[in-house]
Design a protein around this motif. Structure first.
Motif, PDB file in Angstrom:
ATOM      1  N   GLY A 148      -1.195   4.075   3.818  1.00  0.00           N
ATOM      2  CA  GLY A 148      -0.184   3.367   3.045  1.00  0.00           C
ATOM      3  C   GLY A 148       0.337   2.088   3.682  1.00  0.00           C
ATOM      4  N   GLU A 149       0.021   1.839   4.936  1.00  0.00           N
ATOM      5  CA  GLU A 149       0.498   0.610   5.571  1.00  0.00           C
ATOM      6  C   GLU A 149      -0.048  -0.608   4.838  1.00  0.00           C
ATOM      7  N   MET A 150       0.796  -1.609   4.669  1.00  0.00           N
ATOM      8  CA  MET A 150       0.337  -2.831   4.027  1.00  0.00           C
ATOM      9  C   MET A 150      -0.220  -3.793   5.076  1.00  0.00           C
ATOM     10  N   SER A 255      -3.337   3.286  -4.095  1.00  0.00           N
ATOM     11  CA  SER A 255      -2.345   2.678  -3.203  1.00  0.00           C
ATOM     12  C   SER A 255      -0.921   2.956  -3.685  1.00  0.00           C
ATOM     13  N   GLN A 258      -0.073   6.576  -2.949  1.00  0.00           N
ATOM     14  CA  GLN A 258       0.194   6.712  -1.512  1.00  0.00           C
ATOM     15  C   GLN A 258       1.625   6.325  -1.183  1.00  0.00           C
ATOM     16  N   ALA A 259       2.151   5.311  -1.888  1.00  0.00           N
ATOM     17  CA  ALA A 259       3.504   4.831  -1.626  1.00  0.00           C
ATOM     18  C   ALA A 259       4.577   5.684  -2.301  1.00  0.00           C
ATOM     19  N   GLU A 260       4.226   6.354  -3.387  1.00  0.00           N
ATOM     20  CA  GLU A 260       5.225   7.052  -4.192  1.00  0.00           C
ATOM     21  C   GLU A 260       5.568   8.446  -3.673  1.00  0.00           C
ATOM     22  N   SER A 262       4.782  11.793  -0.651  1.00  0.00           N
ATOM     23  CA  SER A 262       4.359  12.029   0.729  1.00  0.00           C
ATOM     24  C   SER A 262       3.476  13.257   0.885  1.00  0.00           C
ATOM     25  N   THR A 292       8.158   0.754  -6.141  1.00  0.00           N
ATOM     26  CA  THR A 292       7.327   0.507  -4.964  1.00  0.00           C
ATOM     27  C   THR A 292       6.530  -0.791  -5.115  1.00  0.00           C
ATOM     28  N   THR A 293       6.121  -1.109  -6.327  1.00  0.00           N
ATOM     29  CA  THR A 293       5.365  -2.350  -6.528  1.00  0.00           C
ATOM     30  C   THR A 293       6.265  -3.567  -6.369  1.00  0.00           C
ATOM     31  N   TYR A 296       6.888  -4.079  -2.689  1.00  0.00           N
ATOM     32  CA  TYR A 296       5.721  -4.668  -2.029  1.00  0.00           C
ATOM     33  C   TYR A 296       5.778  -6.188  -2.098  1.00  0.00           C
ATOM     34  N   GLY A 337      -0.904  -1.456  -0.683  1.00  0.00           N
ATOM     35  CA  GLY A 337      -1.050  -0.887   0.655  1.00  0.00           C
ATOM     36  C   GLY A 337      -2.483  -0.431   0.819  1.00  0.00           C
TER      37      GLY A 337
END
Length: 391
Positions: A148-150, A255, A258-260, A262, A292-293, A296, A337
């Motif tokens: 998930g890292e950008m 992606s 992954q951000a939404e 865990s 989350t978008t 980003y 991400g």
């Protein structure tokens, strides 16, 4: 008086008798040469040059350790490959000396590929001993990229670990095709344009980089891992065949999932929600409606991110934000991400269900899914009772 002449002597001198000694020398040299060629052939062509030819008959070795340090890359291969590497690097006096040392030590098969700090002119046994002690002698630039890292976070992490300016990674990352991302990845079936950046293609894993690695080489190594994993998963073929969407759209969905959330067990359901909203008309304006978008884009542009409850309405509904999924239909411009294997798999094979809503309802990360707004409202009330700041 009649004189007799031996045939062949009249009018020209007799030919000189052959030099038996020089002819013998030539034959001896040719025999030696053929022996060397034969030996080289039998050895698989491994030993070449005078120094290595001599190793068939003896194994020259150093008796003391030198003083000049050298970094040598040991690649995966045979003991002979390692021996040749050490010989070429000036570490051992002969490849055969290392081979003999390795054959005498059963641990020699445990030598790991990598870069090692050694010394020029070492006894072969000492060289082997140091290769078998990677904790002390292996030169490792190890970097772990989490799911998930950008890219901006990855660039900062790599810059610190590899002592390379962040701007070098930004420049290299701006040319994803040069890093190994195939052109077809950026083609979409939903009629929207692609971000055409390396975001999403830097696969999360632990990497070991060469001491002299460049920014481009480091990012290429990560893209290579992404290509390896997606090929293993048959990612592109599966999403096109079973979901009728482009691989890039599925990568974007992975992606976001992954951000939404865990928890791994929720990825396939969240991905289904994303597809239901974007393609099934199960949400107003076919928008994703995800913060989350928005976050980003705020981070990407240097504005910093914020928790959903702290985002302003101006930020959420910014018409100039290409990652605004509250007012713009479908998937955003690109990934937000770099997803891992589990979310890629979930994007390929999402759960089957009509869900269009989801919310985290407790501090352990439990996610509740709903089909109607009333069901979703009940889940939100549960979340608020559990201390999740939504009310």
């Amino acid at each position: 008086m009649t004189m007799s002449h031996r045939a062949g002597t009249l009018g020209r001198p007799m030919a000189e008798p052959p030099d038996r000694e020089s002819g013998g020398r030539r034959r001896s040299f040719l025999a030696l040469l053929m022996s060397v060629i034969l030996l080289a052939a039998l050895g698989g062509g491994v030993y070449w040059g005078v120094g290595r030819i001599q190793e068939f008959f003896n194994a020259p070795d150093y008796t003391a350790v030198g003083t000049q340090t050298v970094t040598v890359e040991v690649k995966a291969g045979t003991i002979t490959d390692t021996a040749n590497t050490l010989y070429d690097g000036g570490v051992v006096k002969s490849a055969k000396a290392y081979i003999e040392a390795a054959e005498d030590d059963p641990r020699s098969t445990n030598v790991q590929p990598g870069f090692y700090k050694l010394v020029k002119q070492m006894p072969a046994k000492e060289a082997l001993a140091r290769l078998l002690d990677p904790e002390r002698n292996r030169v490792v630039n190890r970097v772990t990229v989490t799911e998930g890292e950008m890219t901006l976070d990855i660039y900062a992490k790599l810059a610190k670990a590899l002592d390379i300016p962040v701007k070098d990674f930004v420049e290299a990352g701006g040319k994803p095709r040069d890093l190994g991302v195939a052109d077809w990845w950026f083609k979409r079936d939903d009629g929207k344009r692609s971000a055409t950046t390396v975001e999403g293609f830097l696969f999360p894993a632990t990497y070991e980089f060469a001491p002299d690695v460049t920014a481009k080489e480091a990012l290429s190594q990560m893209v290579e891992k992404f290509n390896e994993v997606t090929t293993e998963l048959t990612f592109a073929d599966t999403v096109q065949t079973t979901l009728n969407i482009s691989p890039y759209e599925a990568l974007i969905a992975a992606s976001i999932a992954q951000a939404e959330v865990s928890r791994t067990e929720d990825f396939d359901k969240v991905t289904r929600v994303i597809y239901n909203r974007a393609y099934k008309g199960g949400f107003p304006c076919a928008c994703l409606g995800m913060d989350t978008t928005v976050n980003y884009y705020l981070r990407l542009t240097g504005a910093g991110g914020a928790r959903s409850e702290h985002l302003t309405q101006a930020q959420i509904h910014d018409p100039d934000n290409p990652y605004n999924t509250h007012d713009k239909a479908g998937l955003p411009l690109g990934p937000i991400g770099n997803p891992g294997r589990d979310t890629l798999r979930a994007a390929m094979t999402p759960a089957k269900g009509p869900w269009t809503y989801f919310v985290t309802i407790d501090k352990s990360g439990t996610t509740a899914f709903a089909t109607t707004l009333d069901e979703h409202a009940r889940n939100i009330r549960t979340a608020c009772r559990n201390g999740i700041p939504l009310c």
